[in-house]
Design a protein around this motif. Sequence first.
Motif, PDB file in Angstrom:
ATOM      1  N   ASP A 174       6.127  -9.303  14.320  1.00 38.17           N
ATOM      2  CA  ASP A 174       5.154  -8.456  13.689  1.00 38.17           C
ATOM      3  C   ASP A 174       5.853  -6.970  13.219  1.00 38.17           C
ATOM      4  O   ASP A 174       5.536  -6.470  12.165  1.00 38.17           O
ATOM      5  CB  ASP A 174       3.999  -7.849  14.816  1.00 38.17           C
ATOM      6  CG  ASP A 174       3.321  -8.952  15.267  1.00 38.17           C
ATOM      7  OD1 ASP A 174       3.138  -9.870  14.497  1.00 38.17           O
ATOM      8  OD2 ASP A 174       2.645  -8.908  16.309  1.00 38.17           O
ATOM      9  N   THR A 224       7.867  -7.667   9.745  1.00 39.41           N
ATOM     10  CA  THR A 224       7.198  -8.180   8.646  1.00 39.41           C
ATOM     11  C   THR A 224       6.194  -6.792   8.200  1.00 39.41           C
ATOM     12  O   THR A 224       5.321  -7.328   7.495  1.00 39.41           O
ATOM     13  CB  THR A 224       6.536  -9.222   8.760  1.00 39.41           C
ATOM     14  OG1 THR A 224       5.590  -9.217   9.956  1.00 39.41           O
ATOM     15  CG2 THR A 224       7.442 -10.480   9.199  1.00 39.41           C
ATOM     16  N   LEU A 241       3.258  -7.587   4.609  1.00 39.65           N
ATOM     17  CA  LEU A 241       1.911  -8.241   4.990  1.00 39.65           C
ATOM     18  C   LEU A 241       1.379  -8.826   3.675  1.00 39.65           C
ATOM     19  O   LEU A 241       0.430  -9.781   3.870  1.00 39.65           O
ATOM     20  CB  LEU A 241       1.184  -7.360   5.589  1.00 39.65           C
ATOM     21  CG  LEU A 241       1.616  -6.918   7.268  1.00 39.65           C
ATOM     22  CD1 LEU A 241       0.723  -6.086   7.920  1.00 39.65           C
ATOM     23  CD2 LEU A 241       2.219  -8.208   8.077  1.00 39.65           C
ATOM     24  N   LEU A 264       2.118 -12.194   2.561  1.00 35.98           N
ATOM     25  CA  LEU A 264       1.903 -13.186   3.570  1.00 35.98           C
ATOM     26  C   LEU A 264       0.610 -13.692   3.687  1.00 35.98           C
ATOM     27  O   LEU A 264       0.330 -14.460   4.590  1.00 35.98           O
ATOM     28  CB  LEU A 264       2.376 -12.664   4.881  1.00 35.98           C
ATOM     29  CG  LEU A 264       4.045 -12.193   4.765  1.00 35.98           C
ATOM     30  CD1 LEU A 264       4.329 -11.651   6.390  1.00 35.98           C
ATOM     31  CD2 LEU A 264       4.977 -13.324   4.424  1.00 35.98           C
ATOM     32  N   VAL A 319      -3.564 -12.445   7.017  1.00 36.13           N
ATOM     33  CA  VAL A 319      -2.146 -12.920   7.060  1.00 36.13           C
ATOM     34  C   VAL A 319      -2.140 -14.204   7.596  1.00 36.13           C
ATOM     35  O   VAL A 319      -2.671 -14.488   8.870  1.00 36.13           O
ATOM     36  CB  VAL A 319      -1.424 -11.647   7.873  1.00 36.13           C
ATOM     37  CG1 VAL A 319       0.150 -11.977   8.089  1.00 36.13           C
ATOM     38  CG2 VAL A 319      -1.597 -10.411   7.198  1.00 36.13           C
ATOM     39  N   ARG A 337       3.905 -15.849   8.423  1.00 32.70           N
ATOM     40  CA  ARG A 337       4.676 -14.526   8.873  1.00 32.70           C
ATOM     41  C   ARG A 337       5.527 -15.087   9.786  1.00 32.70           C
ATOM     42  O   ARG A 337       6.785 -14.709  10.054  1.00 32.70           O
ATOM     43  CB  ARG A 337       3.688 -13.846   9.737  1.00 32.70           C
ATOM     44  CG  ARG A 337       4.129 -12.382  10.677  1.00 32.70           C
ATOM     45  CD  ARG A 337       3.202 -11.947  11.392  1.00 32.70           C
ATOM     46  NE  ARG A 337       2.396 -10.947  10.684  1.00 32.70           N
ATOM     47  CZ  ARG A 337       1.627 -10.024  11.271  1.00 32.70           C
ATOM     48  NH1 ARG A 337       1.486 -10.153  12.542  1.00 32.70           N
ATOM     49  NH2 ARG A 337       1.052  -9.193  10.670  1.00 32.70           N
TER      50      ARG A 337
END
Length: 525
Positions: free
Chosen positions: A380, A383, A387, A390, A396, A401
Amino acid sequence: MSTPLAEAQGIVKRYGPTLALADGRLTVLPGQSHALVGRNGAGKSTLVDILTGLRAPDAGTVRFDGEPAPPLADRDAWRRRVACVYQKPTLVPELTVAENLFMSQIHAAGPAGPGLRGGRGPGGRPREEHGVAPRPVCRGFIAWRRLRGRAAELLDTWDIRVDPEARTADLTVEDRQMVEIARSLSFGARFIVLDEPTAQLDNREIERLFGRMRGLQDSGVTFLFISHHLQEVYEVCHTVTVLRDARWIITAPVADLPRAALVEAMAGEAVTAHAHTRDAVPTASPVVLDVRGLTSTAYRDIGLTVRRGEVVGLAGSSGSGKVELAETLAGLRTPTGGSARIEGRRLPFGDVRAALDAGVGCVPRDRHEQGLIPGMTVGDNATLTVLDRLGRFGFVGTDRRRGFAAELIDRLDIHTEGPAQPVSDLSGGNAQKVVMARALASDPRLLVLINPTAGVDVKSKESLLARMDSAGEDGTAVLVVSDELDDLRRCDRVLVLFHGRIAAEHPAGWRDHELIASIEGVDHG
């Protein structure tokens, strides 16, 4: 030899299948500064937790002044023996210095109660002789005048020049550290663990901290000093203990252990210094960052360029404006005048999202406060800047991810169980790699790095700097702010800010004394 003030022998500690310490050893003599060094994951934090009574060892012994350590539940007994000043402050920022000093003692018993715990001041004399009588603050109601008076007496006793009525949030980092030390001393502890105390200080602040440490040592205080900056170990410590792979490796007088031998003991292999070896960036290479007349309360009339593939360093003291300038370019601050362009397009100020969209990636100066969200996973955190790539319409894709995060983990060599591991479980070096991964995830045109290797071990530092090198080789323009000469040595050139202005420029190959002279405002002609 005098009785050790603190001693740990044969310490073993497991967390499930993980062996955090297999053979922890430490012997600290009174009145010394003893360094504890090792790569992230070597077992330093676990040993400190055990030395301060936060964890019980699975095997081994801890002794203070020759006596067994108190039971874990007896927190008052532990406070009288040892305290730790952590890299991340534990003071309450909105309270005053006086309130922070005595917060845990405000509810002491009545007029005959014990008040401050621990009865000895400098030189081992009773605390009453130094004007800090062991009387309580109050019972039920807080006697504010007495609280402030006692705080002033305590600070004066230990020659700590901080206003007891100042709001803690308004203090400098070094003054907050001294307040934490004073709070520890108020309980009677004379053994203080300093965990990365210089990570957020510049050279002048570090020298002041070391001077204060020496003064406290003369008054009977003993320090365990934890740092990744090995030069500091040689400046302020008498003895050094090295941990590697959860085991004790060596304890030796600092004067008898050359720097190369110390690094080898930490790494398990010889580590050589990296010099600038990349080819010079062609003058015809396109300009990525073009700054003109940039001005704020911290800097004035800044003009600079960074070309594609060029790594440019910013050096200077804490008051030079270098950090504020870098934060402005990353969208964290708004200047009062001037402009900046990324590949010819105006760079928006005061808006991190807009700066990211303009092609700026950033590693902020403090990973704890600005770089990571501790309640989220490695994936988390890594990335967060991408976002929108993705998923669609605000959703998302979980698999996308996870896959993208796995690529970043592999690219940065982040030692983790996988994208789903909480980022708070990582060592400092690996946590910093997550911050770097997030900055690189968006394929930035300009990469702004602020103290990118602060508080990381030797190997993690080399890994992070290698990523800085490869970013430049891939055509990214890199601007790196650092107080570490080793970081700046990797740059194609270094700009020095002095009192808010660019005062000097040093091409690759500069000598240490030349750069330091510019930082300190010394003209060698």
